[in-house]
Design a protein around this motif. Structure first.
Motif, PDB file in Angstrom:
ATOM      1  N   THR A 205       0.626  -1.243   0.017  1.00  0.00           N
ATOM      2  CA  THR A 205       0.131   0.093   0.001  1.00  0.00           C
ATOM      3  C   THR A 205       0.904   1.202  -0.144  1.00  0.00           C
ATOM      4  O   THR A 205       1.734   1.338   0.914  1.00  0.00           O
ATOM      5  N   ILE A 206       0.616   2.016  -0.968  1.00  0.00           N
ATOM      6  CA  ILE A 206       1.500   3.277  -0.823  1.00  0.00           C
ATOM      7  C   ILE A 206       0.407   4.623  -0.688  1.00  0.00           C
ATOM      8  O   ILE A 206      -0.684   4.738  -0.784  1.00  0.00           O
ATOM      9  N   THR A 207       0.804   5.237   0.481  1.00  0.00           N
ATOM     10  CA  THR A 207       0.080   6.207   0.996  1.00  0.00           C
ATOM     11  C   THR A 207       0.886   7.458   1.612  1.00  0.00           C
ATOM     12  O   THR A 207       2.107   7.215   1.970  1.00  0.00           O
ATOM     13  N   HIS A 208       0.032   8.467   1.698  1.00  0.00           N
ATOM     14  CA  HIS A 208       0.822   9.365   2.590  1.00  0.00           C
ATOM     15  C   HIS A 208       0.149   9.800   4.248  1.00  0.00           C
ATOM     16  O   HIS A 208       0.124  10.612   4.727  1.00  0.00           O
ATOM     17  N   ASP A 209      -0.833   8.437   4.097  1.00  0.00           N
ATOM     18  CA  ASP A 209      -1.525   8.633   5.514  1.00  0.00           C
ATOM     19  C   ASP A 209      -1.021   7.834   6.432  1.00  0.00           C
ATOM     20  O   ASP A 209      -1.341   6.406   6.130  1.00  0.00           O
ATOM     21  N   LEU A 210      -0.720   8.123   7.654  1.00  0.00           N
ATOM     22  CA  LEU A 210       0.106   7.120   8.398  1.00  0.00           C
ATOM     23  C   LEU A 210      -1.040   6.245   9.157  1.00  0.00           C
ATOM     24  O   LEU A 210      -0.674   4.920   9.588  1.00  0.00           O
ATOM     25  N   GLN A 211      -2.353   6.448   9.126  1.00  0.00           N
ATOM     26  CA  GLN A 211      -3.389   5.880   9.922  1.00  0.00           C
ATOM     27  C   GLN A 211      -3.679   4.683   8.794  1.00  0.00           C
ATOM     28  O   GLN A 211      -4.011   3.412   9.353  1.00  0.00           O
ATOM     29  N   VAL A 212      -3.631   4.735   7.547  1.00  0.00           N
ATOM     30  CA  VAL A 212      -3.792   3.773   6.474  1.00  0.00           C
ATOM     31  C   VAL A 212      -2.630   2.836   6.531  1.00  0.00           C
ATOM     32  O   VAL A 212      -2.430   1.442   6.654  1.00  0.00           O
ATOM     33  N   ALA A 213      -1.285   3.460   6.743  1.00  0.00           N
ATOM     34  CA  ALA A 213      -0.014   2.553   6.959  1.00  0.00           C
ATOM     35  C   ALA A 213      -0.094   1.895   8.185  1.00  0.00           C
ATOM     36  O   ALA A 213       0.601   0.607   8.190  1.00  0.00           O
ATOM     37  N   ALA A 214      -0.737   2.286   9.078  1.00  0.00           N
ATOM     38  CA  ALA A 214      -0.798   1.671  10.501  1.00  0.00           C
ATOM     39  C   ALA A 214      -1.374   0.111  10.350  1.00  0.00           C
ATOM     40  O   ALA A 214      -1.485  -0.704  11.233  1.00  0.00           O
ATOM     41  N   LEU A 215      -2.201  -0.180   9.198  1.00  0.00           N
ATOM     42  CA  LEU A 215      -3.000  -1.487   9.144  1.00  0.00           C
ATOM     43  C   LEU A 215      -1.995  -2.427   8.549  1.00  0.00           C
ATOM     44  O   LEU A 215      -2.286  -3.449   8.490  1.00  0.00           O
ATOM     45  N   SER A 216      -0.697  -1.959   8.149  1.00  0.00           N
ATOM     46  CA  SER A 216       0.123  -2.716   7.533  1.00  0.00           C
ATOM     47  C   SER A 216       1.110  -3.764   8.743  1.00  0.00           C
ATOM     48  O   SER A 216       1.103  -3.069   9.884  1.00  0.00           O
ATOM     49  N   GLN A 217       1.672  -4.659   8.171  1.00  0.00           N
ATOM     50  CA  GLN A 217       2.472  -5.172   9.241  1.00  0.00           C
ATOM     51  C   GLN A 217       3.935  -4.499   9.368  1.00  0.00           C
ATOM     52  O   GLN A 217       4.870  -4.664  10.462  1.00  0.00           O
ATOM     53  N   ARG A 218       4.247  -3.811   8.490  1.00  0.00           N
ATOM     54  CA  ARG A 218       5.417  -3.479   8.194  1.00  0.00           C
ATOM     55  C   ARG A 218       5.539  -2.127   7.419  1.00  0.00           C
ATOM     56  O   ARG A 218       4.867  -2.164   6.411  1.00  0.00           O
ATOM     57  N   ALA A 219       6.033  -0.851   7.851  1.00  0.00           N
ATOM     58  CA  ALA A 219       5.969   0.204   7.212  1.00  0.00           C
ATOM     59  C   ALA A 219       7.412   0.798   6.906  1.00  0.00           C
ATOM     60  O   ALA A 219       8.050   0.715   7.563  1.00  0.00           O
ATOM     61  N   TYR A 220       7.488   1.387   5.563  1.00  0.00           N
ATOM     62  CA  TYR A 220       8.726   1.999   5.143  1.00  0.00           C
ATOM     63  C   TYR A 220       8.360   3.528   4.688  1.00  0.00           C
ATOM     64  O   TYR A 220       7.433   3.687   4.170  1.00  0.00           O
ATOM     65  N   LEU A 221       9.396   4.209   5.117  1.00  0.00           N
ATOM     66  CA  LEU A 221       9.181   5.685   4.926  1.00  0.00           C
ATOM     67  C   LEU A 221      10.259   5.878   3.851  1.00  0.00           C
ATOM     68  O   LEU A 221      11.519   5.635   3.553  1.00  0.00           O
ATOM     69  N   LEU A 222       9.824   6.277   2.340  1.00  0.00           N
ATOM     70  CA  LEU A 222      10.428   6.794   1.315  1.00  0.00           C
ATOM     71  C   LEU A 222      10.954   8.214   1.594  1.00  0.00           C
ATOM     72  O   LEU A 222      10.262   9.369   1.581  1.00  0.00           O
ATOM     73  N   ASP A 223      12.148   8.254   1.629  1.00  0.00           N
ATOM     74  CA  ASP A 223      12.932   9.987   1.852  1.00  0.00           C
ATOM     75  C   ASP A 223      14.275   9.806   1.269  1.00  0.00           C
ATOM     76  O   ASP A 223      15.139   8.936   1.261  1.00  0.00           O
ATOM     77  N   GLU A 224      14.332  10.784   0.342  1.00  0.00           N
ATOM     78  CA  GLU A 224      15.725  11.270  -0.271  1.00  0.00           C
ATOM     79  C   GLU A 224      16.030   9.767  -1.115  1.00  0.00           C
ATOM     80  O   GLU A 224      17.181   9.698  -1.353  1.00  0.00           O
ATOM     81  N   GLY A 225      15.069   9.240  -1.627  1.00  0.00           N
ATOM     82  CA  GLY A 225      15.317   8.243  -2.722  1.00  0.00           C
ATOM     83  C   GLY A 225      15.698   6.707  -2.280  1.00  0.00           C
ATOM     84  O   GLY A 225      15.933   5.808  -2.968  1.00  0.00           O
ATOM     85  N   THR A 226      15.589   6.842  -0.820  1.00  0.00           N
ATOM     86  CA  THR A 226      15.806   5.632  -0.256  1.00  0.00           C
ATOM     87  C   THR A 226      14.678   5.230   0.699  1.00  0.00           C
ATOM     88  O   THR A 226      13.996   6.019   1.306  1.00  0.00           O
TER      89      THR A 226
END
Ligand code: ATP
Length: 259
Positions: A205-226
């Motif tokens: 799931t690609i999102t800018h909403d952390l509440q949506v991301a909270a439904l995942s088992q693992r979250a990653y922040l894409l920042d500065e290309g990594t």
């Protein structure tokens, strides 16, 4: 796929584009990620951080500039366009923010559409399979409605049925709740998560909403290309952490966190 090989394996994935000025814009600068069947991974990042670029690589729509992307153990960069398109159709389902349903077609016809390109069994049983999928998302009784007669949440459930009707191994959801109110969005995410888990598909799931991301088992922040592993966001008491992360990373904390 060997036992040790994840469904998705990204290593040092880079993507740059040549700008009219002649300079290269480096959007992804070395992304590493592994996703197994049955995983639900969220990728968050501010606007312009490269989320769509990454999604287009994961969805076999674009090709990386450098690095490795293996799908089911296969180095997809080496595949010709026609093979990539076949692999994409058979193995990847997409859910978009704006649903992308065909306006003049009923819910049933929309869900049947991908089956026209499926194998012989899928093709011949397309109506039965599409009806089963509409039942699964709770819209069995609305199969003959055109999208304009359905609510936003119902349209997104039709889109979920369409994405899943060919039983993909990977589901890519791009801001799937972006056009929905909070509770409708939560219901759609819960459904997507449940169906993905039932069929052992991986969900990204690609999102800018952390509440949506909270439904995942693992979250990653894409920042500065990594990608940066930010772990799970679902534990009670993460609201403050989410608010802090949202503030620093230019994201939406979600209703509960900002309340
Ligand atoms: N083909 C291209 N040519 C020039 N610039 C591009 C191209 N593709 C992407 N970019 C730029 O790369 C950056 C990342 O774009 P991308 O669409 O992947 O971001 P995003 O995180 O999905 O943003 P949003 O959340 O706003 O949709 C942006 O600055 C965008 O303008």
């Amino acid at each position: 796929m060997t036992a040790a090989e994840p469904l998705l394996h990204l290593e040092g994935l880079r993507r740059w584009v040549r700008l009219p000025s002649g300079e290269d814009l480096h959007i992804l600068r070395g992304v590493d990620l592994e996703v197994d069947a049955g995983d639900h991974v969220a990728i968050v990042g501010r606007s312009g951080s490269g989320k769509s670029t990454l999604l287009n690589l994961l969805g076999l729509i674009d090709r990386q500039s450098d690095g490795v992307l293996r799908f089911d153990g296969q180095d997809v960069h080496r595949l010709r366009d026609a093979r990539r398109a076949r692999l994409r159709g058979a193995s990847i389902g997409f859910v978009f923010q704006q649903f992308n349903l065909l306006d003049g077609r009923t819910a049933l016809e929309n869900v049947m559409m991908p089956l026209l390109y499926g194998d012989a069994r899928q093709f011949w049983h397309r109506e039965k399979l599409a009806r089963e999928m509409l039942d699964r998302v709770g819209l069995g009784g609305r199969a003959d409605q055109v999208p304009a007669r359905l609510s936003g949440g119902e349209q997104q459930r039709v889109a979920v049925a369409r994405a899943l009707v060919r039983r993909p191994r990977l589901i890519l959801a791009d801001e799937p709740t972006g056009a929905l109110d909070v509770s409708t969005g939560e219901a759609v995410m819960a459904l997507l998560d449940e169906i993905a888990r039932d069929s052992d598909a991986a969900l990204v799931t690609i999102t800018h909403d952390l509440q949506v991301a909270a439904l995942s088992q693992r979250a990653y922040l894409l920042d500065e290309g990594t990608l940066h592993d930010i772990g799970t966001l679902d534990a009670a008491g993460t609201a403050e952490a989410r608010t802090a992360l949202a503030a620093t990373a230019g994201l939406r904390a979600g209703q509960e966190a900002v309340a």
